[in-house]
Scaffold this motif. Structure first.
Motif, PDB file in Angstrom:
ATOM      1  N   MET A 143     -17.189  -7.928   1.239  1.00  0.00           N
ATOM      2  CA  MET A 143     -18.585  -8.298   1.403  1.00  0.00           C
ATOM      3  C   MET A 143     -19.402  -7.898   0.189  1.00  0.00           C
ATOM      4  O   MET A 143     -20.444  -8.484  -0.067  1.00  0.00           O
ATOM      5  CB  MET A 143     -19.137  -7.629   2.655  1.00  0.00           C
ATOM      6  N   ASN A 144     -18.952  -6.903  -0.527  1.00  0.00           N
ATOM      7  CA  ASN A 144     -19.718  -6.405  -1.663  1.00  0.00           C
ATOM      8  C   ASN A 144     -19.367  -7.177  -2.940  1.00  0.00           C
ATOM      9  O   ASN A 144     -18.235  -7.633  -3.108  1.00  0.00           O
ATOM     10  CB  ASN A 144     -19.401  -4.913  -1.849  1.00  0.00           C
ATOM     11  N   VAL A 145     -20.322  -7.305  -3.841  1.00  0.00           N
ATOM     12  CA  VAL A 145     -20.104  -8.059  -5.078  1.00  0.00           C
ATOM     13  C   VAL A 145     -18.945  -7.470  -5.885  1.00  0.00           C
ATOM     14  O   VAL A 145     -18.027  -8.189  -6.292  1.00  0.00           O
ATOM     15  CB  VAL A 145     -21.382  -8.047  -5.946  1.00  0.00           C
ATOM     16  N   TRP A 146     -18.969  -6.152  -6.082  1.00  0.00           N
ATOM     17  CA  TRP A 146     -17.929  -5.551  -6.922  1.00  0.00           C
ATOM     18  C   TRP A 146     -16.577  -5.552  -6.227  1.00  0.00           C
ATOM     19  O   TRP A 146     -15.541  -5.733  -6.856  1.00  0.00           O
ATOM     20  CB  TRP A 146     -18.325  -4.136  -7.362  1.00  0.00           C
ATOM     21  N   GLY A 147     -16.606  -5.368  -4.900  1.00  0.00           N
ATOM     22  CA  GLY A 147     -15.377  -5.521  -4.135  1.00  0.00           C
ATOM     23  C   GLY A 147     -14.824  -6.919  -4.344  1.00  0.00           C
ATOM     24  O   GLY A 147     -13.619  -7.118  -4.542  1.00  0.00           O
ATOM     25  N   ASN A 177      -5.832 -10.302   0.612  1.00  0.00           N
ATOM     26  CA  ASN A 177      -6.444 -10.162   1.950  1.00  0.00           C
ATOM     27  C   ASN A 177      -6.178  -8.766   2.512  1.00  0.00           C
ATOM     28  O   ASN A 177      -7.023  -8.179   3.192  1.00  0.00           O
ATOM     29  CB  ASN A 177      -5.872 -11.194   2.938  1.00  0.00           C
ATOM     30  N   CYS A 178      -4.975  -8.237   2.220  1.00  0.00           N
ATOM     31  CA  CYS A 178      -4.618  -6.908   2.748  1.00  0.00           C
ATOM     32  C   CYS A 178      -5.554  -5.832   2.214  1.00  0.00           C
ATOM     33  O   CYS A 178      -5.734  -4.793   2.857  1.00  0.00           O
ATOM     34  CB  CYS A 178      -3.204  -6.490   2.337  1.00  0.00           C
ATOM     35  N   THR A 179      -6.104  -6.035   1.028  1.00  0.00           N
ATOM     36  CA  THR A 179      -6.901  -4.970   0.407  1.00  0.00           C
ATOM     37  C   THR A 179      -8.351  -4.989   0.874  1.00  0.00           C
ATOM     38  O   THR A 179      -9.110  -4.077   0.566  1.00  0.00           O
ATOM     39  CB  THR A 179      -6.904  -5.107  -1.129  1.00  0.00           C
ATOM     40  N   VAL A 180      -8.732  -6.051   1.601  1.00  0.00           N
ATOM     41  CA  VAL A 180     -10.152  -6.214   1.921  1.00  0.00           C
ATOM     42  C   VAL A 180     -10.739  -5.047   2.727  1.00  0.00           C
ATOM     43  O   VAL A 180     -11.819  -4.548   2.383  1.00  0.00           O
ATOM     44  CB  VAL A 180     -10.391  -7.573   2.612  1.00  0.00           C
ATOM     45  N   PRO A 181     -10.047  -4.562   3.773  1.00  0.00           N
ATOM     46  CA  PRO A 181     -10.642  -3.430   4.502  1.00  0.00           C
ATOM     47  C   PRO A 181     -10.899  -2.228   3.587  1.00  0.00           C
ATOM     48  O   PRO A 181     -11.938  -1.563   3.698  1.00  0.00           O
ATOM     49  CB  PRO A 181      -9.585  -3.095   5.564  1.00  0.00           C
ATOM     50  N   LEU A 182      -9.986  -1.985   2.672  1.00  0.00           N
ATOM     51  CA  LEU A 182     -10.172  -0.866   1.742  1.00  0.00           C
ATOM     52  C   LEU A 182     -11.344  -1.124   0.798  1.00  0.00           C
ATOM     53  O   LEU A 182     -12.174  -0.243   0.567  1.00  0.00           O
ATOM     54  CB  LEU A 182      -8.901  -0.671   0.892  1.00  0.00           C
ATOM     55  N   LEU A 183     -11.386  -2.343   0.249  1.00  0.00           N
ATOM     56  CA  LEU A 183     -12.480  -2.672  -0.679  1.00  0.00           C
ATOM     57  C   LEU A 183     -13.824  -2.554   0.046  1.00  0.00           C
ATOM     58  O   LEU A 183     -14.804  -2.059  -0.523  1.00  0.00           O
ATOM     59  CB  LEU A 183     -12.294  -4.083  -1.243  1.00  0.00           C
ATOM     60  N   ASN A 184     -13.860  -2.986   1.314  1.00  0.00           N
ATOM     61  CA  ASN A 184     -15.109  -2.872   2.075  1.00  0.00           C
ATOM     62  C   ASN A 184     -15.480  -1.418   2.318  1.00  0.00           C
ATOM     63  O   ASN A 184     -16.642  -1.072   2.451  1.00  0.00           O
ATOM     64  CB  ASN A 184     -14.982  -3.597   3.424  1.00  0.00           C
ATOM     65  N   ARG A 185     -14.481  -0.566   2.378  1.00  0.00           N
ATOM     66  CA  ARG A 185     -14.750   0.848   2.609  1.00  0.00           C
ATOM     67  C   ARG A 185     -15.227   1.529   1.323  1.00  0.00           C
ATOM     68  O   ARG A 185     -16.069   2.413   1.350  1.00  0.00           O
ATOM     69  CB  ARG A 185     -13.467   1.511   3.108  1.00  0.00           C
ATOM     70  N   TRP A 186     -14.671   1.098   0.209  1.00  0.00           N
ATOM     71  CA  TRP A 186     -14.997   1.751  -1.059  1.00  0.00           C
ATOM     72  C   TRP A 186     -16.323   1.293  -1.662  1.00  0.00           C
ATOM     73  O   TRP A 186     -17.037   2.065  -2.265  1.00  0.00           O
ATOM     74  CB  TRP A 186     -13.872   1.487  -2.088  1.00  0.00           C
ATOM     75  N   PHE A 187     -16.608   0.014  -1.525  1.00  0.00           N
ATOM     76  CA  PHE A 187     -17.782  -0.503  -2.225  1.00  0.00           C
ATOM     77  C   PHE A 187     -18.954  -0.717  -1.274  1.00  0.00           C
ATOM     78  O   PHE A 187     -18.838  -1.432  -0.295  1.00  0.00           O
ATOM     79  CB  PHE A 187     -17.456  -1.815  -2.941  1.00  0.00           C
ATOM     80  N   HIS A 188     -20.052  -0.061  -1.594  1.00  0.00           N
ATOM     81  CA  HIS A 188     -21.274  -0.270  -0.824  1.00  0.00           C
ATOM     82  C   HIS A 188     -22.377  -0.628  -1.797  1.00  0.00           C
ATOM     83  O   HIS A 188     -22.366  -0.193  -2.941  1.00  0.00           O
ATOM     84  CB  HIS A 188     -21.647   0.997  -0.067  1.00  0.00           C
TER      85      HIS A 188
END
Lengths: 459, 329
Positions: free
Chosen positions: B274-278, B311-322
């Motif tokens: 959801m985040n731009v940098w993610g 796709n597998c990395t998306v939950p992590l990327l969403n957790r890391w990038f706010h």
């Protein structure tokens, strides 16, 4: 200078300023008014009159109930009939002073002439005293007592007074009408507040969709010639009129979480407040009247009005005078469509902060059925505070207060951009409001505990 | 006062003219130029593939939500139509229709609904369906014989997709210039190639659709830009070092499922950050994996695999990038 706006989030709802061409009309007096003791932020006012007393227009009928509180004056002349709890807009019982209207006899100390008074008193204490004595509160929505806001705490200095003429809520036109009908009074009011704040800069921010207001205020500024007042055109964007957003737009400064505008050297006042300050200081006229817009979607032009009303007139009287409630109305809102409050009690009275009576049709206002979050991120894009409403919603459902605080639920300004933008129609703000309340409770309890511990240590 | 009842609810009292259905409708509109081109070029066969795919996805979603999950049907949100459309555009037109149906079963009944339906799936349903078919029915999935279309296409390569031909040739030890000479191809005719899955056919049609999505603010450009940028960068470096065995950036971007994947499948809300940098990291990852598969892998191209892996990395990327919050550092 080009147009500016705040740096993060925001939405562009349709303007719907249908009542913009309606000149301000004076609302007739009803037979009875009900003056609420809770029409400002802070402690309720304490009534000073008793049933049977006769009062004049502008006479004090209640005094401040605390440091953050305000005087309340009689909006009419007549006889006090009673002091009793009465249901407010939301249906909660609140103390009201009921006054039967007899004639329209004003307190003789009030200058009722239309003459513009441009000479500003030199004495700061005198100005602040008049603002306080006249019961002036912020009319942009929060109704924070103006004299308190104009008295920065020790160690804090205001370097810019921002006059908020953005009127970013759709439908509302009362600020617009004030700016084009009484621009000079607004500018004198701004100059008065500027003087109280030791001659800081003053910027009057107006959104680009009100070119007539921009022109009128600019002309008034030029003609009156006060030093260091300028008009700043703002790009149209909601919630530009939010204090934090306006400071960001005009000064490119951000108020820290839990902080106040004065922390970054800013004081924000609404244009209508500026007008009220003018009347208080220059004309000795207390805040007994204000402007409200009667408007709505899909309603005929003859039902649209901008009224100068006496504060305490029941909403039902306003609606009756305006031509009755249109058949299409499914919801009646006091205030704008984004942050106003739905009226659950048509007999509720108007208060100092009443800015509009808005009729919304079923089609415009009926909430759609909630569906699953599709993680589009539109709520996060829209949030002017940079929060992630989808996440806060999930954390609220999980009742994870710690994570809610970490993700800044308490920073929510309740502007409604998230819910407005959500394609799945998830009631994001409803939940975040609850979450915010819970987190604020935790923060306050923690602060109280820390204070108690510090005091125990001292002993 | 009369006794009419009025609505009382918390603010805001108005809502943007937007819904999940309107978003999905926009995606369908955006994909329609590509679908129309595909039908014109591949004729009735393509039309049938599209119909079978879409109808299967919709019916499966309806049946499973109503009968197995005992929930209100979510067919009305049109997301199943989008899945069916994307799946069809990823298949060769000559594919047997029962295989299309199996793809729809995998997309809807394996990738989407068991996770909880719309908004909950980890993997893009259409790509999952496509990859399942690719590994299960390799012969049918790589049968690129063009079916007779409604309009003739000039200067086009028929038969196997040029990507697979090229891959075979490179594996056999020849160089790109030798390959072009021996097949009487030019690079430009390869780009006009019709031996491709329907959705790869017309870069122009895909681009028009993507621009429509940008204008309607349905998607943001960061993910596609980072995919295409990464692919272009890697291609330029390798192609400059050894043009004989490494294809160039234009070829890599215009062939395979690159544009369809970058514009329409990597930008799927549910399965992208959801985040731009993610999103930028997600896009760079996809570009990187796709190029690795193209240059060093067994498959001629790897957009589907790249997207699934990322796709597998998306939950992590969403957790890391706010996103940056107002007034906080």
């Amino acid at each position: 200078m080009g147009k500016v706006t705040f740096s993060r989030g925001g939405i562009h709802p349709r303007d719907c300023k249908y009542a913009r061409e309606c000149a301000i009309e004076e609302l007739p007096l009803p037979k009875t008014v009900y003056v609420s003791m809770v029409q400002h932020l802070g402690a309720p006012a304490k009534p000073l009159v008793a049933p049977g007393d006769s009062v004049k227009v502008g006479q004090v009928i209640a005094e401040p109930g605390g440091f953050i509180s305000a005087f309340i004056h009689s909006p009419v002349s007549g006889t006090v009939k009673g002091i009793a709890p009465r249901k407010n807009l939301a249906g909660d019982p609140v103390m009201h002073v009921e006054i039967a209207v007899e004639g329209d006899e004003w307190d003789p100390a009030i200058d009722r002439s239309g003459d513009l008074v441009t000479d500003i008193p030199d004495d700061k204490a005198l100005i602040l005293g008049r603002i306080k004595a006249c019961g002036v509160v912020g009319l942009g929505g929060a109704t924070f007592p103006t004299h308190v806001k104009l008295s920065p705490p020790p160690g804090k200095v205001a370097d810019c007074l921002i006059i908020n003429g953005s009127e970013c809520e759709p439908f509302l036109t009362s600020d617009y009408r004030i700016m084009i009908e009484r621009p000079k009074e607004v500018v004198v009011g701004a100059a008065i507040m500027q003087k109280v704040l030791d001659g800081c800069h003053c910027v009057i921010g107006i959104e680009e969709n009100k070119p007539e207001a921009i022109a009128a205020i600019r002309a008034a500024v030029a003609e009156l010639g006060y030093p260091d007042i300028r008009v700043q055109v703002l790009r149209k964007r909601y919630p530009q009129g939010g204090e934090k957003q306006l400071i960001d737009a005009v000064l490119h400064r951000q108020v820290g979480s839990g902080g106040l505008p004065i922390d970054v050297g800013a004081v924000v006042q609404n244009v209508t407040t500026s007008f009220a300050v003018y009347e208080a200081v220059q004309k000795n006229k207390p805040l007994i009247s204000n402007i409200l817009t009667v408007t709505g979607d899909k309603i005929p032009a003859k039902l649209q009005h901008n009224y100068l009303f006496r504060i305490g007139v029941p909403l039902s009287f306003v609606m009756e005078q305006a031509g009755g409630i249109p058949d299409t109305a499914a919801k009646i809102v006091s205030g704008g469509p984004m942050m106003g409050k739905a009226v659950s009690n048509l007999d509720a009275t108007t208060v100092k902060g009443t800015a509009a009576v808005l009729y919304l049709s079923e089609a415009a206002t009926r909430r759609q059925k909630e569906s699953h979050c599709i993680r589009c991120g539109k709520c996060a894009d829209a949030c002017p505070m940079g929060l992630e409403p989808f996440l806060l919603n999930r954390l609220y459902k999980a009742a994870d207060l710690e994570a809610l605080e970490k993700n800044a639920a308490q920073d929510c300004i309740e502007c409604g951009c998230c819910l407005y933008s959500c394609p799945a129609h998830i009631p994001l703000l409803d939940h975040i409001r609850q979450a915010k309340g819970q987190v604020m409770g935790v923060i306050r309890a923690r602060a109280a505990a820390a204070k108690a511990a510090a005091e125990a240590k001292k002993q | 006062m009369d006794n009419k009842k009025y609505i009382v609810s918390p603010s805001p009292h108005i809502h943007a003219d937007i819904s999940t259905t309107s978003v999905m409708r926009d995606v369908i509109i955006a994909l329609s130029p590509a679908a129309v081109v595909a039908i014109l070029v591949y004729g009735w066969a393509e039309l049938l593939v599209l119909l079978v795919s879409i109808v299967s996805c919709v019916l499966l979603e309806w049946a499973v939500t109503r009968w197995m999950m005992k929930r209100p049907s979510t067919v009305g949100d049109l997301s199943a139509v989008v899945t069916g459309l994307l799946l069809a555009l990823n298949l060769p037109s000559a594919i047997p229709l029962w295989i299309v149906f199996i793809g729809a079963v995998v997309a809807i009944c394996v990738a989407k609904l068991p996770f909880g339906g719309i908004g909950q799936n980890v993997f893009n349903p259409a790509i999952t369906g496509r990859v399942f078919l690719l590994v299960s029915f390799p012969a049918q999935m790589t049968n690129w014989t063009p079916t007779p279309g409604f309009v003739p296409v000039p200067d086009a390569v028929s038969g196997a997709t040029p990507l697979s031909l090229l891959k075979e040739a490179l594996k056999g030890g020849s160089t790109i210039p030798q390959f072009l000479a021996s097949n009487d191809f030019s690079m430009s005719s390869l780009l006009w190639d019709i031996g491709a899955s329907a959705g790869e056919l017309s870069a122009g049609a895909l681009l028009i659709g993507f621009i429509y999505l940008l204008i309607r603010r349905v998607v943001k450009p960061w993910i596609p830009l980072s995919i295409l940028g990464t692919m272009a960068l890697i291609s330029v470096v390798f192609h400059t070092v050894n043009p004989d065995i490494y294809t160039g950036p234009v070829f890599n971007i215009m062939t395979g499922g690159t544009l369809l994947g970058a514009f329409f499948m990597a930008t799927d809300y549910v399965t992208s950050p959801m985040n731009v940098w993610g999103g930028v990291i997600f896009g760079v990852g996809i570009g990187l994996i796709d190029m690795m598969i193209r240059y060093f892998g067994a498959y001629p191209e790897g957009m589907s695999f790249a997207i699934l892996l990322m796709n597998c990395t998306v939950p992590l990327l969403n957790r890391w990038f706010h996103q940056k919050k107002y007034g906080r550092t």
